[in-house]
Write a protein that holds these residues in place. Structure first.
Motif, PDB file in Angstrom:
ATOM      1  N   ALA A 273       2.189 -14.642   8.959  1.00 54.06           N
ATOM      2  CA  ALA A 273       2.625 -13.290   9.330  1.00 54.06           C
ATOM      3  C   ALA A 273       2.046 -12.333   8.300  1.00 54.06           C
ATOM      4  N   THR A 274       1.863 -11.104   8.714  1.00 53.93           N
ATOM      5  CA  THR A 274       1.346 -10.101   7.780  1.00 53.93           C
ATOM      6  C   THR A 274       1.887  -8.722   8.158  1.00 53.93           C
ATOM      7  N   PHE A 275       2.113  -7.902   7.160  1.00 52.28           N
ATOM      8  CA  PHE A 275       2.503  -6.521   7.442  1.00 52.28           C
ATOM      9  C   PHE A 275       2.152  -5.657   6.248  1.00 52.28           C
ATOM     10  N   SER A 276       2.147  -4.353   6.484  1.00 55.24           N
ATOM     11  CA  SER A 276       1.793  -3.412   5.424  1.00 55.24           C
ATOM     12  C   SER A 276       3.004  -2.554   5.084  1.00 55.24           C
ATOM     13  N   GLN A 277       3.187  -2.296   3.808  1.00 59.13           N
ATOM     14  CA  GLN A 277       4.333  -1.483   3.400  1.00 59.13           C
ATOM     15  C   GLN A 277       4.228  -0.054   3.936  1.00 59.13           C
ATOM     16  N   SER A 278       3.004   0.416   4.125  1.00 60.72           N
ATOM     17  CA  SER A 278       2.851   1.803   4.581  1.00 60.72           C
ATOM     18  C   SER A 278       3.418   2.016   5.994  1.00 60.72           C
ATOM     19  N   ASP A 279       3.663   0.911   6.713  1.00 60.73           N
ATOM     20  CA  ASP A 279       4.269   1.045   8.049  1.00 60.73           C
ATOM     21  C   ASP A 279       5.791   1.059   7.995  1.00 60.73           C
ATOM     22  N   ARG A 280       6.352   0.958   6.805  1.00 61.00           N
ATOM     23  CA  ARG A 280       7.785   0.703   6.732  1.00 61.00           C
ATOM     24  C   ARG A 280       8.551   1.728   5.881  1.00 61.00           C
TER      25      ARG A 280
ATOM     26  N   THR B 206      -0.578   5.531  -1.515  1.00 60.09           N
ATOM     27  CA  THR B 206      -1.562   5.878  -0.481  1.00 60.09           C
ATOM     28  C   THR B 206      -2.813   6.535  -1.074  1.00 60.09           C
ATOM     29  N   GLU B 207      -2.676   7.032  -2.305  1.00 61.80           N
ATOM     30  CA  GLU B 207      -3.837   7.647  -2.954  1.00 61.80           C
ATOM     31  C   GLU B 207      -4.888   6.590  -3.312  1.00 61.80           C
ATOM     32  N   ARG B 208      -4.405   5.493  -3.879  1.00 59.49           N
ATOM     33  CA  ARG B 208      -5.340   4.506  -4.412  1.00 59.49           C
ATOM     34  C   ARG B 208      -5.644   3.359  -3.451  1.00 59.49           C
ATOM     35  N   SER B 209      -4.806   3.176  -2.436  1.00 56.78           N
ATOM     36  CA  SER B 209      -5.042   2.083  -1.489  1.00 56.78           C
ATOM     37  C   SER B 209      -6.125   2.485  -0.494  1.00 56.78           C
ATOM     38  N   THR B 210      -6.996   1.530  -0.152  1.00 60.99           N
ATOM     39  CA  THR B 210      -8.012   1.853   0.855  1.00 60.99           C
ATOM     40  C   THR B 210      -8.093   0.739   1.902  1.00 60.99           C
ATOM     41  N   PRO B 211      -8.434   1.116   3.143  1.00 59.10           N
ATOM     42  CA  PRO B 211      -8.612   0.107   4.192  1.00 59.10           C
ATOM     43  C   PRO B 211      -9.723  -0.877   3.831  1.00 59.10           C
ATOM     44  N   ALA B 212     -10.712  -0.403   3.094  1.00 57.21           N
ATOM     45  CA  ALA B 212     -11.835  -1.291   2.747  1.00 57.21           C
ATOM     46  C   ALA B 212     -11.362  -2.414   1.828  1.00 57.21           C
ATOM     47  N   TYR B 213     -10.535  -2.066   0.833  1.00 56.38           N
ATOM     48  CA  TYR B 213     -10.005  -3.112  -0.055  1.00 56.38           C
ATOM     49  C   TYR B 213      -9.105  -4.069   0.730  1.00 56.38           C
ATOM     50  N   GLU B 214      -8.321  -3.500   1.646  1.00 58.52           N
ATOM     51  CA  GLU B 214      -7.434  -4.360   2.436  1.00 58.52           C
ATOM     52  C   GLU B 214      -8.262  -5.360   3.258  1.00 58.52           C
TER      53      GLU B 214
ATOM     54  N   ASP C 298       0.821  -1.216   0.000  1.00 62.88           N
ATOM     55  CA  ASP C 298       0.000   0.000   0.000  1.00 62.88           C
ATOM     56  C   ASP C 298       0.859   1.273   0.000  1.00 62.88           C
ATOM     57  N   THR C 299       1.952   1.250  -0.778  1.00 65.03           N
ATOM     58  CA  THR C 299       2.761   2.473  -0.844  1.00 65.03           C
ATOM     59  C   THR C 299       2.046   3.555  -1.655  1.00 65.03           C
TER      60      THR C 299
ATOM     61  N   GLY D 201       7.372  11.791  -4.593  1.00 66.39           N
ATOM     62  CA  GLY D 201       8.055  11.181  -3.449  1.00 66.39           C
ATOM     63  C   GLY D 201       7.549   9.784  -3.106  1.00 66.39           C
ATOM     64  N   SER D 202       6.473   9.333  -3.784  1.00 64.99           N
ATOM     65  CA  SER D 202       5.938   8.010  -3.437  1.00 64.99           C
ATOM     66  C   SER D 202       6.748   6.899  -4.108  1.00 64.99           C
ATOM     67  N   TYR D 203       6.771   5.751  -3.455  1.00 69.97           N
ATOM     68  CA  TYR D 203       7.532   4.621  -3.976  1.00 69.97           C
ATOM     69  C   TYR D 203       6.697   3.769  -4.914  1.00 69.97           C
ATOM     70  N   LEU D 204       7.293   3.335  -6.017  1.00 69.84           N
ATOM     71  CA  LEU D 204       6.690   2.242  -6.778  1.00 69.84           C
ATOM     72  C   LEU D 204       7.020   0.967  -6.000  1.00 69.84           C
TER      73      LEU D 204
END
Ligand code: GLU
Length: 445
Positions: free
Chosen positions: A71-78, A47-55, A44-45, A181-184
């Motif tokens: 295990a699970t993690f989100s890229q937006s936390d990293r 952040t414009e197009r990612s949504t909690p609902a889709y997750e 979910d890097t 500044g956003s990551y691909l």
């Protein structure tokens, strides 16, 4: 083999469709087969197009399918990790700023094509002087950042495709960071794969070119690249690529249409492999049979008819307890074990039982052909006295046979049509017990 660690890395920018699920499933089965670990990574890097609902929907769909993760993690936390890796690459000149606008790049590519050259990024940004950069920035331009490929040949042994070789000189240096500044996903994915100790990257063959760049990126980050497996894409039966229709064929939609999880998993596990497409009861069984060597190079053809056939096999053996909540959702009286036992052989999905609910418990329009009127009247007159039970049908049709001389289809079909309004369906004798005397007579008279 040492226990593999794999990941499924969806972007929460849409619902899971059958193509994504196949990638998730193959990762899961491979991990299961070798006592490995399956990680769910949320990419979910964007952040414009990612949504909690889709997750949430992705997690719900995977859970429903039985594809549990360890295990699970989100890229937006990293982001801090990615920033550190990017800073390191920048410092070593491997990640360089570029100032071209999308239009400028487009023009450049057109020009290259017109000259018969491949449309590869010309690395003009590497030639910019400090002054030129300062001018561009003063003019309000912000850079996007490209990873500098080595220009060497990258090779790997793909678990599905065999020996792969890509000349990185034939590729554009990939953009890792956009101008905003956003990551691909390219750099974060490598950083995460290294950090999580991913041993195998298993994904669709649309990522083959990315793999060449990422293998160089792994090396640049001082890591050994994982093994790679790229599966052929899923195509519609007409072979037209993952069409909008299949592309939009979401797991949630299939579930709402009454398709069972194991029908989906059985189909997606076997599609495009040397195994036959047959139903398997459990994911563990599919894992026992899983082998990358069985996956062919040709696109896997997804056919809704296969899915329906597999589903039918499940439904024909589905115990009442499993069907009960869904039967109750159609009509409370349908949550009846005798009814389910009787109708399931006529259902592709549990919800097909709906068609027989009025037959067993309600009102229907009897179908009586003109030439059968006398016969049906006789049937009404000869219905054995008393409450209908399992023996009634045999006695009744025996009497009718003797009295009318009818037999076989001539005897049974008019009764079926009068009693059920249908020319097909479950055993009429058994249905009779559920229909009950009062309604049987009402339909015949
Ligand atoms: N988020 C990426 C995708 O869905 C992940 C690709 C990968 O598995 O590395 O395409």
């Amino acid at each position: 083999m040492t226990n593999p660690i794999v990941r499924f890395a969806p972007s929460p920018t849409g619902n899971l469709h059958v193509g994504n699920v196949r990638t998730a499933l193959i990762n899961w089965l491979f991990a299961k087969a070798h006592n490995g670990k399956f990680i769910l990574r949320i990419d979910d890097t964007d952040t414009e197009r990612s949504t909690p609902a889709y997750e949430a929907a992705i997690r719900e769909d995977l859970t429903w399918l039985g594809l549990s993760w360890q295990a699970t993690f989100s890229q937006s936390d990293r982001f801090a990790m990615y920033d550190a890796a990017a800073a390191d690459l920048k410092q070593r000149g491997l990640l360089y700023p570029c100032y071209e606008t999308a239009d400028e790049l487009d023009r450049q590519r057109k020009l290259q094509r017109a000259r018969g050259k491949p449309p590869i990024y010309n690395r003009a940004a590497l030639e910019l002087s400090a002054n030129e950069i300062a001018d561009l920035e003063a003019a309000g331009r912000t850079p996007h950042w490209r990873f500098k490929l080595s220009g060497n040949r990258v090779s790997w042994t793909d678990l599905v495709r065999g020996e792969q070789t890509i000349e990185t000189a034939s590729l554009s240096d990939p953009v890792l960071i956009r101008a905003d500044g956003s990551y691909l996903y390219t750099l974060p994915s490598c950083v995460d794969d290294i950090d999580a100790g991913i041993t195998h990257v298993v994904r669709g063959e649309d990522h083959v070119t990315n793999s060449a760049a990422q293998i160089e990126l792994f090396a640049a980050l001082n890591a050994r690249p994982p093994q790679m497996a790229h599966t052929p894409l899923l195509v519609d039966v007409d072979g037209s690529g993952l069409s909008k229709r299949i592309g939009s064929l979401g797991v949630a939609t299939l579930r709402e249409r009454g398709i069972e999880a194991m029908a989906i998993c059985s189909l997606l596990a076997k599609l495009g492999t040397s195994d036959n497409i047959d139903l398997r009861d459990t994911l563990a069984k599919l894992a026992d049979e899983f082998d990358f060597a069985k996956i062919g190079r040709a696109p896997a053809r997804f056919d809704g008819a296969d899915l329906r056939a597999l589903n039918r096999s499940i439904i024909h053996n589905l115990p009442f307890e499993a069907a009960q909540p869904r039967l109750a959702a159609i009509a409370p009286e349908a949550a009846n074990p005798d009814f389910w036992q009787l109708v399931k052989q006529n259902c592709d999905i549990v919800e097909d039982a709906a068609k027989f609910i009025p037959v067993a418990f309600g009102d229907i329009a009897p179908v009586i052909e003109d030439e059968d009127r006398d016969f049906i009247r006789t049937a009404a007159e000869t219905l054995p006295a008393g409450e209908i039970d399992e023996t009634t049908w045999k006695v009744w049709t025996g009497v009718l046979k003797t009295q009318t001389g009818r037999k076989g289809r001539n005897l049974f079909m008019p009764l079926r049509k009068a009693l059920t309004g249908l020319d097909h369906g479950p055993d009429v004798g058994a249905l009779l017990v559920l229909i009950g005397r009062e309604r049987v007579l009402k339909r015949l008279l």
